[in-house]
Enzyme design. Structure first.
Site, mmCIF file in Angstrom:
data_model
loop_
_atom_site.group_PDB
_atom_site.id
_atom_site.type_symbol
_atom_site.label_atom_id
_atom_site.label_comp_id
_atom_site.label_asym_id
_atom_site.label_seq_id
_atom_site.Cartn_x
_atom_site.Cartn_y
_atom_site.Cartn_z
ATOM 1 N N ASP A 179 0.832 -1.204 0.000
ATOM 2 C CA ASP A 179 0.000 0.000 0.000
ATOM 3 C C ASP A 179 0.868 1.256 0.000
ATOM 4 O O ASP A 179 0.518 2.266 -0.608
ATOM 5 C CB ASP A 179 -0.913 -0.004 1.241
ATOM 6 C CG ASP A 179 -2.170 0.825 1.033
ATOM 7 O OD1 ASP A 179 -2.296 1.450 -0.037
ATOM 8 O OD2 ASP A 179 -3.017 0.855 1.940
ATOM 9 N N CYS A 191 2.301 11.204 -1.985
ATOM 10 C CA CYS A 191 2.995 11.755 -3.148
ATOM 11 C C CYS A 191 4.489 11.906 -2.869
ATOM 12 O O CYS A 191 4.913 12.053 -1.730
ATOM 13 C CB CYS A 191 2.378 13.089 -3.536
ATOM 14 S SG CYS A 191 2.537 14.345 -2.280
HETATM 15 ZN ZN ZN Z 1 -4.826 1.598 1.923
#
Ligand code: ZN
Length: 314
Positions: A15, A239
């Site tokens: 993730d 980001c």
């Molecule tokens: Zn997540």
């Protein structure tokens, strides 16, 4: 000895790294996962079999799974979007297959280009195949609290998706606050009600720190009885110019909070920091976790105590 314990599912390699700018080199990914395995973490989501064109950062899924040193007792999982991805994953030594569907129709369409029901229909075959191959299953319900396109997400929709997962043999469902919209009151109420409705299914909490509420939400989930928490070492994700800005709750901070609360996580903080150090080296930045900078609180004076940075004292 703590009389309460929790399981942390480290999702940073998947993730987290899927959103980090640039390509985290394969040998570094492997080293990162090996260090995580050595820290006492018992669950690690190592990669994703989403098409490499969609997530080029994880195009080395097979090499990573084949390159890591598998620690006995650690469950290594991989995210799988469809049957093709699942077949590729099953050729590797992965232990667990993780599926994902959005509780928001709009988000599911944007994410995978189909309705939630179409996603679920596709999962049935995947689940059958994975179980037949002796792998366990985890199901994510993403945008389980709120969605940037649809706003509020009715609890009934989350419940229906969790039940659909259970029906296909998924043992654990992780509820994701994908864009950091949830708050602790909402989390406590929703988790408590869902846990009451979903007996026999393990519920996990997956919070993103987009608005700084990740830890508060994890605390609320713990209050509601949740004992499985997803987090990313170094608060990975987000980001490239602001590492961790949209990332998961940082594993270091989660481990610290739970351990300070008397909840045993089984994680050795100093060893976990070895993984944090690697991330900082590879990304040439500081990790987006508080406790990695401050260290654990020192309740006893003595050697090994990390001195706080100079401050004005007020
Ligand atoms: Zn997540």
């Amino acid at each position: 000895m703590a009389d309460d314990n929790a399981v942390i599912v480290e999702v940073g390699p998947r993730d987290g790294l899927q959103y980090e700018g640039g390509f985290f080199p394969t040998p570094d990914k492997i080293e990162l996962i090996n260090r995580l395995s050595a820290s006492g973490l018992r669950r690690i989501e190592v990669t994703s079999f989403v098409h490499p064109k969609v997530i080029p950062a994880l195009r080395d899924a097979v090499e990573v799974l084949e390159g890591i040193r598998k620690e006995p007792g650690v469950v290594y999982s991989a995210l799988v979007p469809n049957l093709k991805g699942c077949r590729r994953a099953l050729e590797t030594p992965v232990d667990e297959i993780a599926l994902f569907v959005s509780a928001s129709e709009a988000h599911n369409q944007k994410n995978v280009g189909m309705s939630s029901q179409e996603s679920l229909a596709g999962f049935k075959e995947i689940a059958k195949l994975a179980l037949a191959e002796g792998r366990s299953l985890r199901g994510y319900v993403v945008t389980a609290f709120g969605c940037p396109y649809e706003g509020a997400i009715p609890e009934q929709r989350v419940l229906a998706l969790a039940r659909a997962y259970a029906d296909m043999g998924v043992a654990e469902v992780s509820l994701g606050d994908t864009t950091g919209m949830a708050n602790p009151v909402m989390v406590r109420q929703r988790m408590a009600r869902l846990a009451g409705e979903l007996e026999g299914l393990r519920l996990a909490a997956h919070f993103h720190n987009s608005r700084g509420l990740g830890l508060a939400n994890a605390y609320a989930a713990h209050e509601a009885g949740v004992r499985i928490f997803d987090s990313s070492v170094g608060g990975l994700g987000g980001c490239p110019t602001a590492v961790g800005a949209m990332g998961n709750v940082a594993s270091e901070d989660l481990v610290n909070m739970l351990e300070e609360m008397g909840v045993d996580t089984g994680v050795d903080f100093a060893k976990l920091m070895k993984a944090t150090e690697l991330i900082e080296q590879v990304l040439s930045t500081r990790a987006a976790s508080y406790t990695s900078r401050q260290g654990r609180p020192a309740w006893q004076a003595g050697p090994g105590r990390k001195e706080p940075a100079a401050c004005s004292g007020d």
